[in-house]
Design a protein around this motif. Structure first.
Motif, short mmCIF file in Angstrom:
data_model
loop_
_atom_site.label_atom_id
_atom_site.label_comp_id
_atom_site.label_asym_id
_atom_site.label_seq_id
_atom_site.Cartn_x
_atom_site.Cartn_y
_atom_site.Cartn_z
N GLN A 136 -18.74 -4.48 -20.16
CA GLN A 136 -17.05 -4.38 -20.14
C GLN A 136 -16.67 -5.00 -18.81
O GLN A 136 -17.19 -4.49 -17.76
CB GLN A 136 -16.41 -3.06 -20.36
CG GLN A 136 -15.17 -3.03 -20.26
CD GLN A 136 -14.63 -1.73 -20.85
OE1 GLN A 136 -13.21 -1.48 -20.81
NE2 GLN A 136 -15.47 -0.68 -21.02
N MET A 137 -15.73 -5.64 -18.72
CA MET A 137 -15.09 -6.31 -17.29
C MET A 137 -14.27 -5.07 -16.78
O MET A 137 -13.80 -4.47 -17.20
CB MET A 137 -14.43 -7.48 -17.66
CG MET A 137 -15.22 -8.64 -17.97
SD MET A 137 -14.17 -9.93 -18.49
CE MET A 137 -13.65 -10.66 -17.07
N ALA A 138 -14.29 -5.41 -15.41
CA ALA A 138 -13.57 -4.56 -14.32
C ALA A 138 -12.04 -4.86 -14.47
O ALA A 138 -11.56 -5.94 -15.32
CB ALA A 138 -13.98 -4.50 -13.07
N ASN A 139 -11.01 -4.17 -13.80
CA ASN A 139 -9.77 -4.69 -13.68
C ASN A 139 -9.50 -5.69 -13.02
O ASN A 139 -9.07 -5.81 -11.63
CB ASN A 139 -9.04 -3.36 -13.26
CG ASN A 139 -7.60 -3.41 -13.44
OD1 ASN A 139 -6.97 -4.67 -13.55
ND2 ASN A 139 -6.60 -2.40 -13.20
N MET A 140 -9.71 -6.96 -13.55
CA MET A 140 -9.76 -8.25 -12.68
C MET A 140 -8.47 -8.59 -12.12
O MET A 140 -8.15 -8.96 -11.16
CB MET A 140 -10.28 -9.26 -13.50
CG MET A 140 -11.84 -9.14 -13.83
SD MET A 140 -12.88 -8.63 -12.51
CE MET A 140 -13.03 -10.45 -11.54
N LYS A 167 -8.14 -9.51 -21.12
CA LYS A 167 -6.70 -10.02 -21.63
C LYS A 167 -6.83 -11.61 -21.89
O LYS A 167 -6.27 -12.57 -21.60
CB LYS A 167 -5.86 -10.04 -20.40
CG LYS A 167 -5.62 -8.87 -19.93
CD LYS A 167 -4.58 -8.65 -18.79
CE LYS A 167 -4.30 -7.33 -18.35
NZ LYS A 167 -3.46 -7.04 -17.12
N GLY A 168 -8.20 -11.81 -22.94
CA GLY A 168 -8.41 -12.93 -23.54
C GLY A 168 -9.02 -14.09 -22.61
O GLY A 168 -9.55 -15.26 -23.28
N LYS A 169 -9.49 -13.93 -21.46
CA LYS A 169 -10.33 -14.44 -20.61
C LYS A 169 -11.53 -13.95 -20.66
O LYS A 169 -11.96 -12.86 -20.71
CB LYS A 169 -9.69 -14.66 -19.25
CG LYS A 169 -8.19 -15.50 -19.12
CD LYS A 169 -7.98 -15.43 -17.74
CE LYS A 169 -6.47 -16.09 -17.54
NZ LYS A 169 -5.94 -16.23 -16.37
N ARG A 170 -12.72 -15.23 -20.76
CA ARG A 170 -14.09 -15.01 -20.65
C ARG A 170 -14.25 -14.45 -19.24
O ARG A 170 -13.94 -14.70 -18.23
CB ARG A 170 -14.80 -16.09 -21.06
CG ARG A 170 -14.56 -16.39 -22.57
CD ARG A 170 -15.44 -15.58 -23.54
NE ARG A 170 -15.45 -16.06 -24.68
CZ ARG A 170 -15.93 -15.60 -25.76
NH1 ARG A 170 -16.37 -14.34 -25.81
NH2 ARG A 170 -15.87 -16.30 -27.02
N SER A 171 -15.80 -13.25 -19.47
CA SER A 171 -16.24 -12.93 -18.37
C SER A 171 -16.67 -14.30 -17.38
O SER A 171 -17.28 -15.11 -18.36
CB SER A 171 -17.23 -11.93 -18.62
OG SER A 171 -18.05 -11.60 -17.54
N ASP A 276 -7.14 -4.05 -23.45
CA ASP A 276 -6.94 -5.30 -23.04
C ASP A 276 -8.35 -5.96 -22.62
O ASP A 276 -8.54 -7.07 -22.23
CB ASP A 276 -6.16 -5.41 -21.81
CG ASP A 276 -6.67 -4.70 -20.61
OD1 ASP A 276 -7.89 -4.24 -20.79
OD2 ASP A 276 -6.15 -4.66 -19.64
N ARG A 277 -9.52 -5.52 -23.26
CA ARG A 277 -10.76 -6.11 -23.17
C ARG A 277 -11.65 -6.01 -24.17
O ARG A 277 -11.60 -5.19 -25.23
CB ARG A 277 -11.48 -5.04 -22.13
CG ARG A 277 -11.01 -5.48 -20.40
CD ARG A 277 -11.17 -4.15 -19.49
NE ARG A 277 -9.98 -3.99 -19.01
CZ ARG A 277 -9.86 -3.11 -17.79
NH1 ARG A 277 -10.87 -3.01 -17.12
NH2 ARG A 277 -8.85 -2.91 -17.29
N THR A 278 -12.79 -6.81 -24.24
CA THR A 278 -13.96 -6.54 -25.14
C THR A 278 -15.16 -6.26 -24.30
O THR A 278 -15.29 -6.63 -23.39
CB THR A 278 -14.12 -7.63 -26.11
OG1 THR A 278 -14.49 -8.76 -25.32
CG2 THR A 278 -12.86 -8.08 -26.90
#
Length: 365
Positions: A136-140, A167-171, A276-278
């Motif tokens: 899971q991504m951090a709070n980018m 938020k819909g953008k890929r890591s 807001d993440r996957t």
């Protein structure tokens, strides 16, 4: 029951004919380093993430090194990162003579607590390196805003999150440079070591492209100090096969995670993926007390577990010189004492999940 933690054998057997076909083609062509397989992979990686550029490299660790070298990180610089991660994150910073500056984590996601980053910035700070832990991504957005305010680069250590979204953008496509790993046990893993770097910056792309081949811009002409960081064509060919099925594999991992959470939600602290993440579920990590006892009993019952990671970076002997002490990052320390990862791969069956969760419930209830 004897359960496989990562099930790499099953991953090979499922597409064995395709793997053998593409590796035979590479071997018969005698094109082992770079070439059309790697070019095809780089194109598909860039398209998948939405990043303008992608470069295959020799490992996730080398991806981090290459990113920092291209940004001109050197001795005396500081890079802000998390103490709750695999050692490669902080190790690569130290390898360049720079200083890892740690910030505690948010216990909901296990990722760096963005609200604490700004107070760690000094005149020596050159970059922020968030780790997208466990998939899971951090709070980018917040991290990028802080970086822009202070004119800093952001390097996403996405070794565990390739394919995740924020938020819909890929890591790998939400920072100055994204770095990922294709280590065999990763969600997208090859049959050896491998990795990739991503950027939307043409100048950084050209610099990294040269630097991964010893800074060479044409044969025997070296513009930069670089490294031997190329991805070989055998691994690229394997990853090209895996990319065809990767969305499917992510969905299967999600199904496994959902079943775990359904069974364990009222029993242990299960992972939480923010709205807001996957996640691509590199690990499925719960928190338990009396971890060693629980692991021992599960092992006897044929249920493997793992701890990612038992000792935070600031308490590792190799970082004693930084002067940190126990208690400096309490959330990281508490999580390190409690986290336990359960078998996670696209091939975990419902029967296995039932067996794992039933036995775990008996130990914690």
């Amino acid at each position: 029951m004897n359960i496989d933690f990562a099930n790499l054998t099953k991953a090979f057997e499922e597409r064995e004919e395709e793997y053998l076909s593409v590796t035979k083609e590479v071997m018969s062509s005698a094109r082992y380093i770079l070439g059309k397989e790697t070019e095809e992979l780089e194109s598909s990686l860039a398209q998948f993430t939405g990043s303008k550029y992608a470069l295959g490299v020799s490992s996730g660790t080398d991806a981090l090194l290459l990113a920092m070298m291209a940004l001109g990180i050197r001795g005396g610089d500081e890079i802000i990162t998390t103490p709750f991660t695999f050692i490669a994150t902080a190790e690569t910073i130290a390898c360049l003579g720079a200083k890892p500056v740690f910030v505690d984590i948010d216990e909901t996601t296990f990722n760096i607590d963005a609200s604490q980053i700004e107070i760690a910035i000094t005149e020596k700070t050159k970059a922020i390196m968030p780790v997208s832990l466990y998939g899971q991504m951090a709070n980018m957005d917040e991290i990028n805003a802080i970086a822009a305010k202070h004119n800093l680069a952001v390097i996403e250590d996405a070794a565990q999150s390739f394919g995740a979204t924020y938020k819909g953008k890929r890591s790998c496509a939400t920072s100055t440079i994204g770095c990922t790993s294709f280590f065999p046990a990763k969600p997208l893993g090859c049959f050896g070591d491998g990795g990739a770097v991503f950027t939307n910056d043409n100048e950084l792309f050209e610099k990294m492209k040269a630097m991964r081949v010893h800074g060479q811009v044409k044969r025997y002409t070296h513009k930069y100090i670089g490294m031997g960081g190329r991805l070989d064509n055998l691994q690229s060919a394997i990853l090209n096969v895996k990319m065809r099925y990767y969305e499917q594999d992510i969905a299967r991992r999600q199904q496994v995670a959902e079943q775990y959470s359904k069974q364990l939600a009222d029993v242990v602290k299960t992972p939480e993926v923010l709205q807001d993440r996957t996640s691509v579920w590199a690990q499925y990590t719960v928190r338990v007390s009396e971890r060693e006892k629980i692991q021992g009993v599960l092992k006897v019952k044929g249920i493997p577990t793992a701890v990612h990671y038992p000792i935070p970076m600031h308490l590792q002997e190799c970082f004693n010189y930084l002067g940190y002490k126990k208690g400096d990052f309490p959330v990281s320390e508490q999580c390190a004492a409690e986290v336990m990862s359960l078998p996670m791969n696209p091939y975990v069956t419902n029967e296995e999940i039932e067996y794992i969760t039933t036995n775990l419930k008996e130990l914690v209830e």
